[in-house]
Design an enzyme around this catalytic site. Structure first.
Site, short mmCIF file in Angstrom:
data_model
loop_
_atom_site.label_atom_id
_atom_site.label_comp_id
_atom_site.label_asym_id
_atom_site.label_seq_id
_atom_site.Cartn_x
_atom_site.Cartn_y
_atom_site.Cartn_z
N CYS A 161 -19.69 -5.50 2.82
CA CYS A 161 -18.92 -4.35 3.26
C CYS A 161 -17.59 -4.36 2.52
CB CYS A 161 -18.68 -4.42 4.77
SG CYS A 161 -17.71 -3.04 5.40
N CYS A 201 -19.46 2.71 7.79
CA CYS A 201 -18.76 2.03 8.87
C CYS A 201 -17.48 2.84 9.08
CB CYS A 201 -18.43 0.59 8.44
SG CYS A 201 -17.37 -0.26 9.63
N CYS A 239 -16.88 -8.67 4.98
CA CYS A 239 -16.14 -7.41 4.77
C CYS A 239 -14.88 -7.68 3.98
CB CYS A 239 -15.73 -6.81 6.11
SG CYS A 239 -17.09 -6.58 7.24
N CYS A 273 0.83 -1.21 0.00
CA CYS A 273 0.00 0.00 0.00
C CYS A 273 0.87 1.26 0.00
CB CYS A 273 -0.91 0.00 1.21
SG CYS A 273 -2.04 1.40 1.25
N CYS A 300 0.44 -0.03 10.26
CA CYS A 300 -0.08 -1.03 9.31
C CYS A 300 0.97 -1.97 8.72
CB CYS A 300 -0.83 -0.32 8.18
SG CYS A 300 -1.71 -1.49 7.14
N CYS A 350 0.47 4.71 6.94
CA CYS A 350 -0.14 4.53 8.27
C CYS A 350 0.84 3.75 9.17
CB CYS A 350 -1.46 3.77 8.12
SG CYS A 350 -2.51 4.45 6.82
N ARG A 399 -18.28 -1.94 17.23
CA ARG A 399 -17.61 -3.22 17.02
C ARG A 399 -16.30 -3.31 17.80
NH1 ARG A 399 -17.07 -3.64 11.52
NH2 ARG A 399 -19.28 -4.12 11.54
N1 SAM Z 1 -6.66 0.54 3.07
C1 SAM Z 1 -7.92 0.79 3.57
C2 SAM Z 1 -7.95 2.02 4.45
O1 SAM Z 1 -7.05 2.22 5.24
O2 SAM Z 1 -8.94 2.75 4.36
C3 SAM Z 1 -8.56 -0.36 4.30
C4 SAM Z 1 -7.84 -1.31 5.18
S1 SAM Z 1 -7.21 -0.72 6.73
C5 SAM Z 1 -6.33 -2.14 7.20
C6 SAM Z 1 -8.61 -0.58 7.82
C7 SAM Z 1 -8.37 -0.19 9.26
O3 SAM Z 1 -7.81 -1.27 9.99
C8 SAM Z 1 -7.46 0.97 9.57
O4 SAM Z 1 -8.09 2.20 9.35
C9 SAM Z 1 -7.12 0.76 11.03
O5 SAM Z 1 -8.04 1.41 11.87
C10 SAM Z 1 -7.25 -0.77 11.18
N2 SAM Z 1 -5.93 -1.39 11.36
C11 SAM Z 1 -4.99 -1.55 10.41
N3 SAM Z 1 -3.88 -2.11 10.93
C12 SAM Z 1 -4.13 -2.32 12.24
C13 SAM Z 1 -3.37 -2.85 13.33
N4 SAM Z 1 -2.11 -3.27 13.17
N5 SAM Z 1 -3.96 -2.90 14.55
C14 SAM Z 1 -5.21 -2.49 14.72
N6 SAM Z 1 -5.97 -1.96 13.74
C15 SAM Z 1 -5.44 -1.86 12.52
FE1 SF4 Z 2 -2.85 1.19 3.39
FE2 SF4 Z 2 -2.78 0.00 5.74
FE3 SF4 Z 2 -3.11 2.62 5.61
FE4 SF4 Z 2 -5.11 0.98 4.79
S1 SF4 Z 2 -4.34 1.18 6.86
S2 SF4 Z 2 -4.33 2.82 3.77
S3 SF4 Z 2 -3.88 -0.71 3.94
S4 SF4 Z 2 -1.29 1.50 4.95
#
Ligand code: SAM
Ligand code: SF4
Ligand code: DTB
Length: 334
Positions: free
Chosen positions: A142, A202, A111, A67, A74, A71, A274
């Site tokens: 979702c 959501c 989802c 990606c 992530c 973040c 949730r």
């Molecule tokens: N890429 C898309 C986005 O960010 O909109 C969707 C997938 S992203 C993995 C969805 C959410 O998962 C993130 O906004 C975050 O809140 C949660 N998330 C991701 N990695 C995580 C982690 N290591 N621990 C807890 N929550 C996590």
């Molecule tokens: Fe990409 Fe992870 Fe951020 Fe979603 S949460 S935008 S998958 S880096």
């Protein structure tokens, strides 16, 4: 004989808030004695939902890793070396087979998560096919796939997408510490487009990022003041992933996590709250406190997107012990 002292805040009517929640008010809720906060949250929960019911959503990563976004929590960000193998968008048949299995196991919602900044035009046909076929199984659908244009929200709505997940993640003030590649306003704009297209929203967040209590209140205020608030509010507890900047961060105190659930419930009485990422690290008693505090939905199935989740059998056992039953869909009382 002295009359028992009654805490004043417990006797204030639970208001149906029309005006905005301030961060200060939400922080005051977070600061309540734990028992008072839980009692209040549980009372609000009972007013609007059956406290013995929980909604089960199963996740599938339909496009993993690589990606563009940064973040800091992530596993899927290309900015960090987490050892995750990036994969292409899954084939339709693979996704539908996973959805069928989720349905057979008792999930009401499927989802699909894609690690994208935003879907590309060439992906839309595959995505809409997936939505259409999962919907045809009789499940709620979702998707979470990053930012969307107005045209894309329209295409997804037409295909039968019920919910779009797009989290605000944290407070506006703390956000820049966690993500620099897209703005808070970008996220709000996508949520607005989802709503305008007629899909359910959501949206929730993630705690344990190093934010303070005021910043947790700031996240909840942002969510609660969306008009209307999100239909589903996932509260994720950080799963620390080796290789990400947040690996090794100080873990959030579990009671603080429960408090966050409770204020989400109080400020968003009709939403489904949730209990999301992080459940694998929680014992049964802690998860039960979360349910008591107003959580009425979980991710159900052995995996989240790239990390683990409690085994479905373990969840069934816990729900049975608590006399809780799964619900066919979102069925708030009022
Ligand atoms: N890429 C898309 C986005 O960010 O909109 C969707 C997938 S992203 C993995 C969805 C959410 O998962 C993130 O906004 C975050 O809140 C949660 N998330 C991701 N990695 C995580 C982690 N290591 N621990 C807890 N929550 C996590
Ligand atoms: Fe990409 Fe992870 Fe951020 Fe979603 S949460 S935008 S998958 S880096
Ligand atoms: C959400 O708020 N939490 C889910 C879902 N929406 C997409 C994702 C949790 C991801 C946990 C880390 C992982 O498995 O990669």
């Amino acid at each position: 004989m002295n009359a028992p002292v009654q805490p004043v805040h417990l006797h204030r009517p639970y208001r149906q808030k029309e005006e905005a929640w301030s961060v200060t008010e939400i922080e005051a809720l977070l600061n309540l004695p734990f028992m008072d906060l839980l009692h209040r949250a549980a009372s609000v929960h009972r007013e609007h939902h059956d406290p013995n019911r929980v909604q089960l959503s199963t996740l599938l990563s339909i496009k993993t890793g690589g990606c563009e976004e940064d973040c800091k929590y992530c596993s899927q960000s290309a900015h960090y070396d987490t050892g995750l193998q990036a994969e292409k968008l899954l084939e339709l048949e693979t996704v539908v087979a996973a959805a069928r299995k989720a349905k057979d196991n008792g999930a009401s919602r499927f989802c699909m998560g894609a690690a994208w900044r935003q879907p590309k035009e060439r992906h839309m046909e595959q995505l809409t096919d997936m939505v259409r076929e999962v919907k045809a199984l009789g499940m709620e659908t979702c998707l979470t796939a990053g930012m969307l244009t107005e045209q894309q929200t329209g295409q997804l709505k037409d295909a039968g997408l019920d919910y779009y997940n797009h989290n605000l993640d944290t407070s506006p003030e703390f956000y820049g510490e966690i993500i620099t590649t897209r703005t808070y306003q970008d996220r709000l704009d996508t949520l607005e487009r989802v709503r305008q297209a007629g899909m359910k929203v959501c949206s929730g967040g993630i705690v344990g990022l190093g934010e303070n209590r005021t910043q947790r209140a700031g996240l909840v205020a942002q969510l609660a003041n969306l008009n209307p608030p999100p239909d589903s509010v996932p509260i994720n507890n950080l799963i620390q992933v080796e290789g990400t900047p947040l690996a090794g961060a100080e873990a959030l105190d579990p009671f603080e996590f429960v408090r966050t659930i409770a204020v989400a419930r109080i400020t968003m009485p009709r939403s489904m709250v949730r209990l999301s990422a992080g459940r694998e690290a929680m014992d049964e008693a802690l998860q039960t406190l979360c349910f008591y505090a107003g959580a009425n939905s979980i991710f159900y199935g052995d995996r989240l997107l790239t990390t683990g989740n409690p085994q479905a059998e373990a969840d069934q056992t816990l729900l049975a012990k608590l006399g809780m039953r799964s619900m066919p869909g979102d069925t708030p009382r009022a």
